[in-house]
Motif scaffolding. Structure first.
Motif, PDB file in Angstrom:
ATOM      1  N   CYS A  80      -3.055   4.830  -8.574  1.00  0.00           N
ATOM      2  CA  CYS A  80      -2.383   3.806  -9.363  1.00  0.00           C
ATOM      3  C   CYS A  80      -2.609   2.459  -8.676  1.00  0.00           C
ATOM      4  O   CYS A  80      -2.475   2.358  -7.461  1.00  0.00           O
ATOM      5  CB  CYS A  80      -0.896   4.109  -9.459  1.00  0.00           C
ATOM      6  SG  CYS A  80      -0.530   5.742 -10.135  1.00  0.00           S
ATOM      7  N   PRO A  82      -1.959  -1.929  -8.771  1.00  0.00           N
ATOM      8  CA  PRO A  82      -1.026  -2.926  -9.306  1.00  0.00           C
ATOM      9  C   PRO A  82      -1.577  -3.672 -10.519  1.00  0.00           C
ATOM     10  O   PRO A  82      -0.821  -4.007 -11.431  1.00  0.00           O
ATOM     11  CB  PRO A  82      -0.778  -3.870  -8.129  1.00  0.00           C
ATOM     12  CG  PRO A  82      -1.869  -3.614  -7.157  1.00  0.00           C
ATOM     13  CD  PRO A  82      -2.325  -2.211  -7.382  1.00  0.00           C
ATOM     14  N   GLU A  83      -2.864  -3.907 -10.566  1.00  0.00           N
ATOM     15  CA  GLU A  83      -3.420  -4.657 -11.689  1.00  0.00           C
ATOM     16  C   GLU A  83      -3.417  -3.857 -12.995  1.00  0.00           C
ATOM     17  O   GLU A  83      -3.645  -4.412 -14.062  1.00  0.00           O
ATOM     18  CB  GLU A  83      -4.831  -5.180 -11.381  1.00  0.00           C
ATOM     19  CG  GLU A  83      -5.820  -4.125 -10.991  1.00  0.00           C
ATOM     20  CD  GLU A  83      -5.913  -3.903  -9.497  1.00  0.00           C
ATOM     21  OE1 GLU A  83      -6.981  -3.459  -9.054  1.00  0.00           O
ATOM     22  OE2 GLU A  83      -4.941  -4.129  -8.765  1.00  0.00           O
ATOM     23  N   GLN A  85      -0.640  -1.795 -13.809  1.00  0.00           N
ATOM     24  CA  GLN A  85       0.703  -1.251 -13.953  1.00  0.00           C
ATOM     25  C   GLN A  85       1.221  -1.287 -15.388  1.00  0.00           C
ATOM     26  O   GLN A  85       2.180  -0.598 -15.717  1.00  0.00           O
ATOM     27  CB  GLN A  85       1.670  -1.934 -13.000  1.00  0.00           C
ATOM     28  CG  GLN A  85       1.908  -3.392 -13.263  1.00  0.00           C
ATOM     29  CD  GLN A  85       2.855  -3.977 -12.250  1.00  0.00           C
ATOM     30  OE1 GLN A  85       3.837  -3.339 -11.881  1.00  0.00           O
ATOM     31  NE2 GLN A  85       2.571  -5.173 -11.779  1.00  0.00           N
ATOM     32  N   HIS A  86       0.589  -2.051 -16.258  1.00  0.00           N
ATOM     33  CA  HIS A  86       0.978  -2.069 -17.668  1.00  0.00           C
ATOM     34  C   HIS A  86       0.099  -1.141 -18.496  1.00  0.00           C
ATOM     35  O   HIS A  86       0.166  -1.157 -19.724  1.00  0.00           O
ATOM     36  CB  HIS A  86       0.942  -3.499 -18.212  1.00  0.00           C
ATOM     37  CG  HIS A  86       1.952  -4.386 -17.546  1.00  0.00           C
ATOM     38  ND1 HIS A  86       3.296  -4.291 -17.792  1.00  0.00           N
ATOM     39  CD2 HIS A  86       1.814  -5.341 -16.606  1.00  0.00           C
ATOM     40  CE1 HIS A  86       3.952  -5.167 -17.050  1.00  0.00           C
ATOM     41  NE2 HIS A  86       3.074  -5.813 -16.317  1.00  0.00           N
ATOM     42  N   PRO A  88      -0.260   2.667 -18.389  1.00  0.00           N
ATOM     43  CA  PRO A  88       0.199   3.885 -17.727  1.00  0.00           C
ATOM     44  C   PRO A  88      -0.828   5.012 -17.664  1.00  0.00           C
ATOM     45  O   PRO A  88      -0.732   5.877 -16.812  1.00  0.00           O
ATOM     46  CB  PRO A  88       1.421   4.306 -18.551  1.00  0.00           C
ATOM     47  CG  PRO A  88       1.247   3.634 -19.857  1.00  0.00           C
ATOM     48  CD  PRO A  88       0.498   2.368 -19.587  1.00  0.00           C
ATOM     49  N   ASP A 181      -0.045   5.844  -4.634  1.00  0.00           N
ATOM     50  CA  ASP A 181       0.640   4.606  -5.008  1.00  0.00           C
ATOM     51  C   ASP A 181       1.310   4.701  -6.370  1.00  0.00           C
ATOM     52  O   ASP A 181       1.169   3.828  -7.232  1.00  0.00           O
ATOM     53  CB  ASP A 181      -0.321   3.413  -4.941  1.00  0.00           C
ATOM     54  CG  ASP A 181      -0.778   3.113  -3.534  1.00  0.00           C
ATOM     55  OD1 ASP A 181       0.021   3.302  -2.599  1.00  0.00           O
ATOM     56  OD2 ASP A 181      -1.939   2.710  -3.358  1.00  0.00           O
ATOM     57  N   HIS A 183       4.167   4.094  -7.294  1.00  0.00           N
ATOM     58  CA  HIS A 183       5.043   2.968  -7.623  1.00  0.00           C
ATOM     59  C   HIS A 183       4.345   1.917  -8.487  1.00  0.00           C
ATOM     60  O   HIS A 183       5.005   1.130  -9.148  1.00  0.00           O
ATOM     61  CB  HIS A 183       5.626   2.324  -6.359  1.00  0.00           C
ATOM     62  CG  HIS A 183       4.587   1.770  -5.440  1.00  0.00           C
ATOM     63  ND1 HIS A 183       3.848   2.594  -4.585  1.00  0.00           N
ATOM     64  CD2 HIS A 183       4.144   0.523  -5.238  1.00  0.00           C
ATOM     65  CE1 HIS A 183       3.020   1.831  -3.907  1.00  0.00           C
ATOM     66  NE2 HIS A 183       3.178   0.592  -4.268  1.00  0.00           N
ATOM     67  N   TRP A 184       3.006   1.912  -8.519  1.00  0.00           N
ATOM     68  CA  TRP A 184       2.272   0.960  -9.358  1.00  0.00           C
ATOM     69  C   TRP A 184       2.019   1.506 -10.765  1.00  0.00           C
ATOM     70  O   TRP A 184       1.448   0.803 -11.592  1.00  0.00           O
ATOM     71  CB  TRP A 184       0.929   0.600  -8.721  1.00  0.00           C
ATOM     72  CG  TRP A 184       1.046  -0.199  -7.474  1.00  0.00           C
ATOM     73  CD1 TRP A 184       0.559   0.136  -6.248  1.00  0.00           C
ATOM     74  CD2 TRP A 184       1.665  -1.474  -7.306  1.00  0.00           C
ATOM     75  NE1 TRP A 184       0.855  -0.833  -5.323  1.00  0.00           N
ATOM     76  CE2 TRP A 184       1.533  -1.848  -5.958  1.00  0.00           C
ATOM     77  CE3 TRP A 184       2.339  -2.337  -8.166  1.00  0.00           C
ATOM     78  CZ2 TRP A 184       2.037  -3.029  -5.467  1.00  0.00           C
ATOM     79  CZ3 TRP A 184       2.845  -3.523  -7.659  1.00  0.00           C
ATOM     80  CH2 TRP A 184       2.688  -3.861  -6.320  1.00  0.00           C
ATOM     81  N   ALA A 185       2.432   2.730 -11.059  1.00  0.00           N
ATOM     82  CA  ALA A 185       2.147   3.323 -12.367  1.00  0.00           C
ATOM     83  C   ALA A 185       2.967   2.703 -13.493  1.00  0.00           C
ATOM     84  O   ALA A 185       2.583   2.766 -14.644  1.00  0.00           O
ATOM     85  CB  ALA A 185       2.391   4.828 -12.326  1.00  0.00           C
ATOM     86  N   ASP A 186       4.086   2.099 -13.151  1.00  0.00           N
ATOM     87  CA  ASP A 186       4.972   1.562 -14.181  1.00  0.00           C
ATOM     88  C   ASP A 186       5.658   0.302 -13.637  1.00  0.00           C
ATOM     89  O   ASP A 186       6.106   0.311 -12.488  1.00  0.00           O
ATOM     90  CB  ASP A 186       6.017   2.629 -14.532  1.00  0.00           C
ATOM     91  CG  ASP A 186       6.915   2.192 -15.671  1.00  0.00           C
ATOM     92  OD1 ASP A 186       6.477   2.284 -16.813  1.00  0.00           O
ATOM     93  OD2 ASP A 186       8.052   1.765 -15.383  1.00  0.00           O
ATOM     94  N   PRO A 187       5.730  -0.759 -14.444  1.00  0.00           N
ATOM     95  CA  PRO A 187       6.303  -2.000 -13.924  1.00  0.00           C
ATOM     96  C   PRO A 187       7.816  -1.972 -13.726  1.00  0.00           C
ATOM     97  O   PRO A 187       8.367  -2.846 -13.083  1.00  0.00           O
ATOM     98  CB  PRO A 187       5.922  -3.036 -14.992  1.00  0.00           C
ATOM     99  CG  PRO A 187       5.750  -2.247 -16.241  1.00  0.00           C
ATOM    100  CD  PRO A 187       5.229  -0.905 -15.802  1.00  0.00           C
TER     101      PRO A 187
END
Length: 188
Positions: A80, A82-83, A85-86, A88, A181, A183-187
């Motif tokens: 996952c 961060p870029e 994260q929107h 899924p 990571d 935590h980056w899968a969903d904002p």
């Protein structure tokens, strides 16, 4: 370069995995992962490896895969970022794209033919889902062809197709699923 340093890889040179750094101070955590790995077949479980950034979570999972008993398993790594994260489905789609590239190279096929081969390997019945897979691989938001009811957006069908195409939840699928990571899968 002689004596170490860096080297630029060209398009004809295969990329090799970088050599692993030593695992320092994580033997206890590795032992816990190996103990969980050794659980009887058919017993599913989930483990969360959680720590602050830079403390070696990825290296710990690499060390698990370097162990003979886990390293020979069929594993699937979803990353996952961060870029994305929107988006899924991005970890699943990126993994499928890597598999499709490998199929294209191995069988000298174009994208749609490799997609059909991947789906047929999972289940011949999935081949009719190729238009849906194509839409997902193109970003998931592409409009379905007019009149093609099979390709109409349907979240449950999209998720089922992605899981099936990766072999999750079936015999012969991966033994180990690593999600990096998360935590980056969903904002949220």
């Amino acid at each position: 370069l002689e004596g170490g340093g860096a080297r630029l890889l060209g398009p004809d040179e295969p990329m090799s995995q970088p050599r692993s750094t030593p695992l320092v101070g994580r033997q206890r955590e590795l032992a816990v992962l190996l103990q969980a790995w050794r659980q009887p077949v058919g017993r599913s479980q989930a483990l969360l490896v959680q720590a602050e950034p830079g403390l070696g979570k990825t290296r710990l999972l690499q060390a698990l895969l370097e162990q003979d008993e886990a390293g020979e398993s069929r594993h699937l790594l979803l990353s996952c970022l961060p870029e994305f994260q929107h988006s899924p489905y991005h970890p699943f789609i990126a993994c499928l794209q890597q598999r499709l590239v490998a199929l294209q190279v191995q069988h000298v096929e174009e994208g749609p033919a490799a997609q059909r081969r991947l789906l047929a390997a999972v289940s011949p019945a999935l081949c009719e889902q190729q238009p849906r897979l194509e839409r997902l691989l193109q970003g998931g938001g592409a409009a379905a062809p007019a009149g093609d009811a099979r390709a109409e957006p349907d979240r449950h069908a999209d998720e089922s197709l992605l899981l099936a195409a990766l072999g999750l939840g079936r015999s012969g699928g991966p033994d180990l699923l690593l999600v990096e990571d998360l935590h980056w899968a969903d904002p949220s």
